[in-house]
Design a protein around this motif. Structure first.
Motif, short mmCIF file in Angstrom:
data_model
loop_
_atom_site.label_atom_id
_atom_site.label_comp_id
_atom_site.label_asym_id
_atom_site.label_seq_id
_atom_site.Cartn_x
_atom_site.Cartn_y
_atom_site.Cartn_z
N TYR A 109 -23.90 -6.33 10.36
CA TYR A 109 -23.92 -6.01 8.94
C TYR A 109 -24.34 -4.56 8.71
N LYS A 110 -25.37 -4.14 9.46
CA LYS A 110 -25.86 -2.76 9.30
C LYS A 110 -24.78 -1.74 9.66
N VAL A 111 -24.10 -1.99 10.77
CA VAL A 111 -23.04 -1.06 11.20
C VAL A 111 -21.94 -1.01 10.14
N GLY A 112 -21.54 -2.19 9.66
CA GLY A 112 -20.47 -2.26 8.66
C GLY A 112 -20.86 -1.54 7.37
N ASP A 113 -22.11 -1.74 6.98
CA ASP A 113 -22.62 -1.13 5.77
C ASP A 113 -22.63 0.39 5.91
N ARG A 114 -23.06 0.85 7.10
CA ARG A 114 -23.17 2.30 7.35
C ARG A 114 -21.81 2.97 7.28
N ASP A 115 -20.80 2.29 7.93
CA ASP A 115 -19.49 2.92 8.04
C ASP A 115 -18.52 2.49 6.94
N GLY A 116 -19.00 1.67 5.99
CA GLY A 116 -18.10 1.17 4.95
C GLY A 116 -17.03 0.26 5.52
N ARG A 117 -17.34 -0.43 6.62
CA ARG A 117 -16.36 -1.31 7.28
C ARG A 117 -16.91 -2.72 7.41
N LEU A 118 -17.48 -3.23 6.32
CA LEU A 118 -18.11 -4.56 6.35
C LEU A 118 -17.14 -5.66 6.76
N VAL A 119 -15.93 -5.63 6.19
CA VAL A 119 -14.96 -6.70 6.47
C VAL A 119 -14.70 -6.81 7.97
N GLU A 120 -14.43 -5.68 8.60
CA GLU A 120 -14.13 -5.69 10.03
C GLU A 120 -15.32 -6.19 10.84
N LEU A 121 -16.52 -5.69 10.50
CA LEU A 121 -17.69 -6.04 11.30
C LEU A 121 -18.07 -7.52 11.14
N VAL A 122 -17.93 -8.02 9.90
CA VAL A 122 -18.27 -9.44 9.70
C VAL A 122 -17.23 -10.34 10.39
N LEU A 123 -15.96 -9.90 10.36
CA LEU A 123 -14.93 -10.65 11.10
C LEU A 123 -15.21 -10.63 12.60
N PHE A 124 -15.58 -9.47 13.08
CA PHE A 124 -15.89 -9.32 14.51
C PHE A 124 -17.07 -10.21 14.90
N ALA A 125 -18.14 -10.16 14.07
CA ALA A 125 -19.32 -10.99 14.36
C ALA A 125 -18.94 -12.47 14.37
N GLY A 126 -18.12 -12.87 13.39
CA GLY A 126 -17.68 -14.26 13.33
C GLY A 126 -16.92 -14.65 14.59
N ALA A 127 -16.05 -13.74 15.05
CA ALA A 127 -15.28 -14.03 16.27
C ALA A 127 -16.20 -14.21 17.47
N VAL A 128 -17.24 -13.36 17.57
CA VAL A 128 -18.16 -13.46 18.71
C VAL A 128 -18.92 -14.79 18.65
N TYR A 129 -19.44 -15.15 17.43
CA TYR A 129 -20.13 -16.44 17.30
C TYR A 129 -19.20 -17.58 17.71
N PHE A 130 -17.93 -17.50 17.25
CA PHE A 130 -16.99 -18.58 17.55
C PHE A 130 -16.78 -18.72 19.05
N VAL A 131 -16.52 -17.59 19.71
CA VAL A 131 -16.24 -17.65 21.15
C VAL A 131 -17.43 -18.22 21.91
N LEU A 132 -18.63 -17.73 21.60
CA LEU A 132 -19.82 -18.20 22.32
C LEU A 132 -20.08 -19.68 22.07
N CYS A 133 -20.02 -20.08 20.79
CA CYS A 133 -20.37 -21.46 20.46
C CYS A 133 -19.30 -22.44 20.93
N PHE A 134 -18.02 -22.01 20.81
CA PHE A 134 -16.95 -22.89 21.26
C PHE A 134 -17.02 -23.09 22.77
N ALA A 135 -17.26 -22.00 23.49
CA ALA A 135 -17.39 -22.10 24.94
C ALA A 135 -18.57 -23.02 25.29
N ALA A 136 -19.69 -22.84 24.59
CA ALA A 136 -20.87 -23.65 24.90
C ALA A 136 -20.61 -25.13 24.60
N SER A 137 -19.92 -25.42 23.49
CA SER A 137 -19.70 -26.83 23.17
C SER A 137 -18.70 -27.46 24.13
#
Lengths: 229, 242
Positions: A188-216
């Protein structure tokens, strides 16, 4: 709306180090909350199953309270209250950064209410005769729980405990309320700093998905192996 | 060895045991029988304090079971008990099942406990199975291990709570054989069982219970030849038809 939006992912590569540190914070909080949640949750579960009524009521009250409050509010309270408490209790100078500690404590106390219910069900899944047999051999209640009942209870609830750990990892994103740079906070901080919130939140979501899906998937695989054994 | 004196027990308004009195002398084998729900399992579980009771007294080797001053764990550590559903610890090998209480309760060292456990495992004919888990054994084998586990504690007496009721018919005799051998060696035994053949062969006395009361308490000869109560006559008529 997305038709006119130009995606720009260029701020991610340069921030990977910062994001990685955030991920580490998230994993740290997860690990501590799992350990504390299981230890404190086991004690709560045993208290709730105890024949000493006040103890059972206190544990039931604790569990019901925390399960009826949104996690984000618990974290906010701890963010507001615990630093003041730690400052006066440990004699820290005002303004010390105890956000990580307060987030961890809040998490551990909250998650242990959920773990307590899983562990209670696990203990109840062990046939009553097992406790009777341990008692009949002269074991005390703590000995019987430690050597006979709890090992079987934990074996029965391993898949549930792991699933709860995955949920917990996702829940750690809520520490953003304390402005702590966990993984989501960092993104969120990076996105806020660079005005790229959409990309960063999408990226974060993708990382959470990959980690959690792999774990489950890992948990499912493990569960199938347990069933075969 | 065991004296039961006017013991009564109730769950709320439900009376499970009423005024039960009897005794088991050293070296004596007493069989407790009766229809289901008659309170025989509850009575035997009162002897080592697994079930609390409200009135009366039970003494085992002079120690009062109901007294709050009694160290129940210590008392139980030398009163062996065998359960209907074996209750071996499924997460441990047979060897560990045999040694756990010896080490944790009697504070024996591990080697001594293992040696003792294997000795009794050999006596019930299962020495080759020490490394297995309970789930890998048949019901009859599990119950023999359960008997060995109790014997490894060097009990002064043994309580059996329907030890063959959960077994397939072809496995009953292997368990009864172990119990018979034990009785012949002079072990003091109190057995809740429906196995009247075992009672005829091995018991010294038979207790018949009905509705939480001890209705008959007699020598085996008198009980089988001429049961005094109508209830016991009916029970024997039914059970001996098989």
């Amino acid at each position: 709306m997305f038709g006119s939006y130009e995606f720009d992912w260029s701020s991610i590569p340069g921030s990977l180090n910062f994001l990685g540190q955030g991920l580490l914070v998230s994993l740290e909080i997860t690990a501590l909350a799992i350990v504390a949640g299981i230890v404190w949750g086991t004690l709560l579960a045993m208290a709730r199953l105890s024949s000493i009524k006040p103890l059972a009521w206190a544990a039931a009250g604790y569990v019901n309270l925390f399960r009826a409050i949104p996690l984000v509010m618990v974290l906010l309270w701890f963010f507001l209250i615990v630093p003041k408490f730690l400052e006066s209790f440990l004699g820290l100078p005002p303004g010390s950064d105890v956000r990580l500690a307060s987030a961890m404590i809040g998490f551990a106390l909250f998650e242990s209410a959920y773990y307590a219910e899983i562990i209670r069900a696990g203990i109840q899944s062990v046939p009553k005769g097992q406790l009777a047999a341990a008692h009949a051999l002269g074991m005390s209640y703590p000995q019987a729980m430690l050597h006979v009942v709890l090992p079987q209870a934990f074996r029965n609830m391993v898949p549930l405990l792991l699933t709860q750990a995955i949920i917990l990892f996702q829940d750690t994103s809520l520490v953003y309320v304390s402005a702590l740079a966990d993984f989501f906070g960092a993104a969120y901080k990076v996105g806020d700093r660079d005005g790229r919130l959409v990309e960063l939140v999408l990226f974060a979501g993708a990382v959470y998905f990959v980690l959690c899906f792999a774990a489950s998937q890992g948990v499912r695989h493990f569960q199938r192996r347990l069933q075969r054994a | 060895m065991i004296t039961i004196d006017k013991v009564s027990k109730h769950y709320g308004n439900f009376q499970v045991l009423t005024d039960c009195s009897t005794h088991v002398n050293k070296g004596e084998v007493v069989v407790v029988c009766g229809p289901s729900g008659s309170g025989k399992s509850t009575l035997i579980k009162c002897v080592n304090g697994l079930e609390p009771f409200q009135d009366g007294q039970i003494h085992v080797n002079g120690t009062s079971v109901g007294s709050p001053k009694t160290n129940l764990s210590k008392l139980r550590s030398h009163v062996g008990m065998v359960f209907q559903h074996f209750e071996l610890f499924p997460h441990m090998t047979i060897r560990d099942n045999l040694t756990l209480a010896q080490v944790k309760v009697l504070k024996r060292d591990k080697d001594e406990a293992a040696e003792k456990g294997l000795y009794f495992l050999d006596r019930v004919g299962l020495k080759a199975h020490a490394h297995k888990f309970p789930g890998q054994l048949s019901g009859g084998q599990q119950q023999r291990v359960a008997i060995a586990r109790a014997l490894a504690m060097d009990p002064i007496c043994m309580l059996f709570d329907e030890p063959t009721s959960a077994l397939d018919p072809e496995m009953i005799n292997e368990v009864l054989d172990v119990m018979t051998e034990l009785a012949q060696e002079g072990m003091t035994m109190m057995c809740v069982t429906h196995e009247m053949g075992f009672a005829k062969r091995v018991a010294h006395r038979v207790i018949f219970m009905d509705h939480g009361r001890i209705v008959e308490d007699d020598s085996k000869e008198a009980f089988f030849a001429n049961p005094r109560s109508e209830r016991a006559q009916q029970f024997l008529a039914k059970i001996l038809q098989h």
